[in-house]
Design a protein around this motif. Structure first.
Motif, PDB file in Angstrom:
ATOM      1  N   VAL A   5      -2.522  -6.809   4.165  1.00 47.27           N
ATOM      2  CA  VAL A   5      -2.632  -7.392   5.604  1.00 47.27           C
ATOM      3  C   VAL A   5      -2.278  -6.169   6.500  1.00 47.27           C
ATOM      4  CG1 VAL A   5      -1.529  -9.896   5.129  1.00 47.27           C
ATOM      5  CG2 VAL A   5       0.136  -7.816   5.492  1.00 47.27           C
ATOM      6  N   VAL A   6      -2.840  -6.411   7.719  1.00 51.73           N
ATOM      7  CA  VAL A   6      -2.632  -5.267   8.871  1.00 51.73           C
ATOM      8  C   VAL A   6      -1.444  -5.758   9.577  1.00 51.73           C
ATOM      9  CG1 VAL A   6      -3.507  -4.124  10.746  1.00 51.73           C
ATOM     10  CG2 VAL A   6      -4.860  -5.009   8.638  1.00 51.73           C
ATOM     11  N   ILE A   7      -0.485  -4.737   9.594  1.00 57.15           N
ATOM     12  CA  ILE A   7       0.982  -5.110  10.538  1.00 57.15           C
ATOM     13  C   ILE A   7       0.859  -3.505  11.522  1.00 57.15           C
ATOM     14  CG2 ILE A   7       3.258  -5.199  10.570  1.00 57.15           C
ATOM     15  CD1 ILE A   7       3.034  -6.670   7.856  1.00 57.15           C
ATOM     16  N   ASN A   8       0.849  -3.932  12.698  1.00 59.46           N
ATOM     17  CA  ASN A   8       0.936  -2.811  13.751  1.00 59.46           C
ATOM     18  C   ASN A   8      -0.122  -1.846  13.371  1.00 59.46           C
ATOM     19  OD1 ASN A   8       3.160  -4.115  14.884  1.00 59.46           O
ATOM     20  ND2 ASN A   8       4.596  -2.922  13.367  1.00 59.46           N
ATOM     21  N   GLY A   9      -1.230  -2.192  13.009  1.00 60.46           N
ATOM     22  CA  GLY A   9      -2.532  -1.301  12.957  1.00 60.46           C
ATOM     23  C   GLY A   9      -2.447  -0.642  11.504  1.00 60.46           C
ATOM     24  N   GLN A  10      -1.389  -0.902  10.625  1.00 58.82           N
ATOM     25  CA  GLN A  10      -1.468  -0.283   9.343  1.00 58.82           C
ATOM     26  C   GLN A  10      -1.594  -1.443   8.197  1.00 58.82           C
ATOM     27  OE1 GLN A  10       2.247   1.780   8.882  1.00 58.82           O
ATOM     28  NE2 GLN A  10       1.788   3.625  10.008  1.00 58.82           N
ATOM     29  N   GLU A  11      -2.356  -1.126   7.147  1.00 62.09           N
ATOM     30  CA  GLU A  11      -2.476  -1.928   6.017  1.00 62.09           C
ATOM     31  C   GLU A  11      -1.376  -1.833   5.236  1.00 62.09           C
ATOM     32  OE1 GLU A  11      -5.726  -3.094   2.518  1.00 62.09           O
ATOM     33  OE2 GLU A  11      -6.191  -1.166   3.659  1.00 62.09           O
ATOM     34  N   ARG A  12      -0.872  -3.028   4.798  1.00 67.45           N
ATOM     35  CA  ARG A  12       0.271  -3.038   3.880  1.00 67.45           C
ATOM     36  C   ARG A  12       0.083  -4.016   2.897  1.00 67.45           C
ATOM     37  NH1 ARG A  12       5.354  -1.384   6.787  1.00 67.45           N
ATOM     38  NH2 ARG A  12       4.421  -0.428   8.985  1.00 67.45           N
TER      39      ARG A  12
END
Length: 141
Positions: A84-91
Motif C-alpha cells: 500500500v502507499v501511505i504518505n507517498g511511500q510504498e509499505r
C-alpha cells in the motif's frame, strides 16, 4: 464469519516479552502478527483483536460494552502481504485471513460482532483491511 480482506494486528514493542516474540522478528515500534511468531503471540492477536473492537465500539457509541469473550472458535486460513502507499511511500502490510464460529450469540456479543462487520476487525480499516462477511452454511440435505 469470514474475512473478506486481511485482518491486520500489530503487536507493540512494549508487549514483545509478554507474548514471547522471537528476537529475529522484533522491530522498532511494532511487529505485524503472523503464525511464525508462535503460540503466545497468537493469544496476543486475539486479545488485541478483541480490545480493538471494544475500543472502536466505545469511541463510536460513547459507552462501554462488557463482553467476557468475543471470539470462540477460529481457523487461520492464510497470511497475506499487501503493498500500500501511505504518505507517498510504498509499505508492506502483513495481515491474515480467518474464519470465526460461534456456538451461541448472546445479545451483547451479537451487537458487538454486528458493529465489527460494519466497521472492520483489527487495524488499518480505512485502508480496506479487516472487512468481514457472514458465512452462510448451506443445508447439506
Amino acid at each position: 464469519l469470514i474475512s473478506a480482506t486481511p485482518i491486520v494486528v500489530r503487536i507493540p514493542e512494549r508487549n514483545y516479552d509478554l507474548y514471547e516474540i522471537p528476537q529475529e522478528f522484533r522491530k522498532k515500534r511494532y511487529v505485524y502478527w503472523r503464525p511464525e511468531l508462535g503460540g503466545k503471540a497468537f493469544m496476543g492477536f486475539i486479545k488485541q483483536l478483541e480490545d480493538n473492537l471494544l475500543k472502536k465500539y466505545k469511541e463510536f457509541y460513547k459507552k462501554e460494552i462488557k463482553v467476557d469473550r468475543i471470539f470462540e472458535a477460529f481457523r487461520f486460513i492464510k497470511p497475506v502481504a499487501n503493498h500500500v502507499v501511505i504518505n507517498g511511500q510504498e509499505r508492506i502490510i502483513i495481515g491474515s485471513i480467518w474464519e470465526f464460529w460461534f456456538s451461541y450469540l448472546h445479545k451483547k456479543r451479537k451487537k458487538l460482532l454486528d458493529f465489527g462487520i460494519d466497521t472492520g476487525f483489527g487495524e488499518r480499516n480505512s485502508l480496506g483491511f479487516g472487512f468481514i462477511n457472514p458465512k452462510i452454511e448451506k443445508d447439506k440435505y
